[in-house]
Design a protein around this motif. Structure first.
Motif, mmCIF file in Angstrom:
data_model
loop_
_atom_site.group_PDB
_atom_site.id
_atom_site.type_symbol
_atom_site.label_atom_id
_atom_site.label_comp_id
_atom_site.label_asym_id
_atom_site.label_seq_id
_atom_site.Cartn_x
_atom_site.Cartn_y
_atom_site.Cartn_z
ATOM 1 N N ALA A 42 -66.980 55.146 29.487
ATOM 2 C CA ALA A 42 -66.607 54.577 30.784
ATOM 3 C C ALA A 42 -65.913 53.232 30.603
ATOM 4 O O ALA A 42 -65.019 52.876 31.365
ATOM 5 C CB ALA A 42 -67.834 54.437 31.673
ATOM 6 N N GLU A 43 -66.335 52.471 29.599
ATOM 7 C CA GLU A 43 -65.715 51.178 29.299
ATOM 8 C C GLU A 43 -64.339 51.349 28.662
ATOM 9 O O GLU A 43 -63.417 50.604 28.936
ATOM 10 C CB GLU A 43 -66.587 50.429 28.281
ATOM 11 C CG GLU A 43 -67.254 49.213 28.810
ATOM 12 C CD GLU A 43 -68.015 48.528 27.693
ATOM 13 O OE1 GLU A 43 -67.366 47.870 26.854
ATOM 14 O OE2 GLU A 43 -69.252 48.650 27.678
ATOM 15 N N LEU A 44 -64.233 52.328 27.791
ATOM 16 C CA LEU A 44 -63.056 52.504 26.970
ATOM 17 C C LEU A 44 -61.932 53.247 27.690
ATOM 18 O O LEU A 44 -60.767 52.890 27.563
ATOM 19 C CB LEU A 44 -63.461 53.278 25.710
ATOM 20 C CG LEU A 44 -62.448 53.442 24.604
ATOM 21 C CD1 LEU A 44 -62.005 52.100 24.066
ATOM 22 C CD2 LEU A 44 -63.068 54.269 23.484
ATOM 23 N N PHE A 45 -62.279 54.281 28.461
ATOM 24 C CA PHE A 45 -61.284 55.155 29.070
ATOM 25 C C PHE A 45 -61.171 54.924 30.570
ATOM 26 O O PHE A 45 -62.166 54.765 31.261
ATOM 27 C CB PHE A 45 -61.635 56.621 28.826
ATOM 28 C CG PHE A 45 -61.738 56.988 27.370
ATOM 29 C CD1 PHE A 45 -60.654 56.836 26.524
ATOM 30 C CD2 PHE A 45 -62.924 57.464 26.841
ATOM 31 C CE1 PHE A 45 -60.743 57.159 25.182
ATOM 32 C CE2 PHE A 45 -63.030 57.790 25.505
ATOM 33 C CZ PHE A 45 -61.941 57.636 24.666
ATOM 34 N N ALA A 46 -59.948 54.964 31.079
ATOM 35 C CA ALA A 46 -59.690 54.872 32.514
ATOM 36 C C ALA A 46 -60.247 56.129 33.192
ATOM 37 O O ALA A 46 -60.384 57.174 32.547
ATOM 38 C CB ALA A 46 -58.190 54.765 32.764
ATOM 39 N N PRO A 47 -60.584 56.049 34.472
ATOM 40 C CA PRO A 47 -61.156 57.215 35.168
ATOM 41 C C PRO A 47 -60.275 58.462 35.095
ATOM 42 O O PRO A 47 -60.783 59.575 35.017
ATOM 43 C CB PRO A 47 -61.297 56.742 36.615
ATOM 44 C CG PRO A 47 -61.338 55.250 36.538
ATOM 45 C CD PRO A 47 -60.499 54.878 35.337
ATOM 46 N N ASN A 48 -58.956 58.288 35.080
ATOM 47 C CA ASN A 48 -58.056 59.446 35.033
ATOM 48 C C ASN A 48 -57.520 59.698 33.620
ATOM 49 O O ASN A 48 -56.463 60.303 33.445
ATOM 50 C CB ASN A 48 -56.893 59.240 36.005
ATOM 51 C CG ASN A 48 -56.091 57.992 35.672
ATOM 52 O OD1 ASN A 48 -56.503 57.160 34.862
ATOM 53 N ND2 ASN A 48 -54.936 57.844 36.291
ATOM 54 N N TYR A 49 -58.271 59.273 32.609
ATOM 55 C CA TYR A 49 -57.890 59.408 31.205
ATOM 56 C C TYR A 49 -57.483 60.845 30.861
ATOM 57 O O TYR A 49 -58.111 61.799 31.307
ATOM 58 C CB TYR A 49 -59.065 58.981 30.321
ATOM 59 C CG TYR A 49 -58.894 59.329 28.871
ATOM 60 C CD1 TYR A 49 -58.104 58.546 28.045
ATOM 61 C CD2 TYR A 49 -59.526 60.446 28.326
ATOM 62 C CE1 TYR A 49 -57.942 58.858 26.707
ATOM 63 C CE2 TYR A 49 -59.369 60.767 26.991
ATOM 64 C CZ TYR A 49 -58.582 59.976 26.184
ATOM 65 O OH TYR A 49 -58.427 60.295 24.860
ATOM 66 N N ARG A 50 -56.444 60.955 30.041
ATOM 67 C CA ARG A 50 -55.987 62.253 29.547
ATOM 68 C C ARG A 50 -55.709 62.147 28.051
ATOM 69 O O ARG A 50 -55.044 61.216 27.593
ATOM 70 C CB ARG A 50 -54.708 62.713 30.243
ATOM 71 C CG ARG A 50 -54.914 63.188 31.648
ATOM 72 C CD ARG A 50 -55.640 64.539 31.662
ATOM 73 N NE ARG A 50 -55.953 64.990 32.998
ATOM 74 C CZ ARG A 50 -57.149 64.868 33.583
ATOM 75 N NH1 ARG A 50 -58.134 64.289 32.967
ATOM 76 N NH2 ARG A 50 -57.343 65.335 34.793
ATOM 77 N N LEU A 51 -56.226 63.137 27.310
ATOM 78 C CA LEU A 51 -55.946 63.281 25.889
ATOM 79 C C LEU A 51 -55.034 64.488 25.721
ATOM 80 O O LEU A 51 -55.349 65.574 26.233
ATOM 81 C CB LEU A 51 -57.229 63.515 25.091
ATOM 82 C CG LEU A 51 -57.044 64.016 23.650
ATOM 83 C CD1 LEU A 51 -56.418 62.935 22.781
ATOM 84 C CD2 LEU A 51 -58.370 64.472 23.067
#
Length: 176
Positions: free
Chosen positions: A18-27
């Protein structure tokens, strides 16, 4: 520096994610469909299941204008099934590259690639010469202790990036 205890653990630290990735994170990883945080965690859990002693070292890294690119070297021993290949007990070294886009102080997108042919050749699943990669003297096929140190490293990376201290990031990953 070794991120693998928190970033590649089978139970990716949810608070850290949650700290590292934005809420709409995409890999986007190779030809696989884009993944969200949950898909990324599942991918890492599968990799950790196949290579329980996996260690990943960032060998080179640069960043500018909300983007960070890195080249990494991974080492581990295949002790579980991987892509349909039963455990071989073989120690492998493989490399990859990531490009990350930061927004709002967190990783919004990550595009990754790894040397799948080199990895599959080392596992004996493909014919061909086995690649020879640089090996880090500090990296062995020893089990990884899932300590909080990985979380500290990732947080320091994000803090330094957000503050524009790219040289500090490079110093963190300089193992010499």
């Amino acid at each position: 520096c070794d991120w693998s205890s928190d970033v590649c653990s089978s139970d990716l630290n949810v608070a850290l994610a949650a700290e590292l990735f934005a809420p709409n994170y995409r890999l986007t990883f190779g030809s696989a469909p884009p993944m969200d945080q949950r898909g990324h965690a599942q991918l890492l859990a599968a990799l950790r299941g196949a290579f329980p002693d996996l260690r990943v070292r960032v060998a080179e890294q640069v960043g500018v204008d909300g983007r960070v690119a890195n080249h990494w070297i991974a080492q581990g021993t295949q002790r579980g099934a991987f892509q349909g290949i039963p455990a071989t007990g073989k120690a492998v070294t493989f490399t990859g590259n990531n490009l990350m886009h930061f927004a709002g102080g967190r990783i919004a997108a990550l595009w990754g690639q790894l040397d799948a042919i080199g990895l599959l050749t080392q596992l004996g699943a493909m014919p061909g010469p086995v690649p020879h990669y640089e090996k880090s003297p500090e990296q062995t096929a020893a089990p990884v202790d899932p300590s909080p140190d990985g979380a500290v490293v990732v947080r320091r990376f994000v803090d330094n990036f957000n503050a524009g201290r790219i040289d500090a990031i490079a110093d963190d990953f300089d193992d010499t």
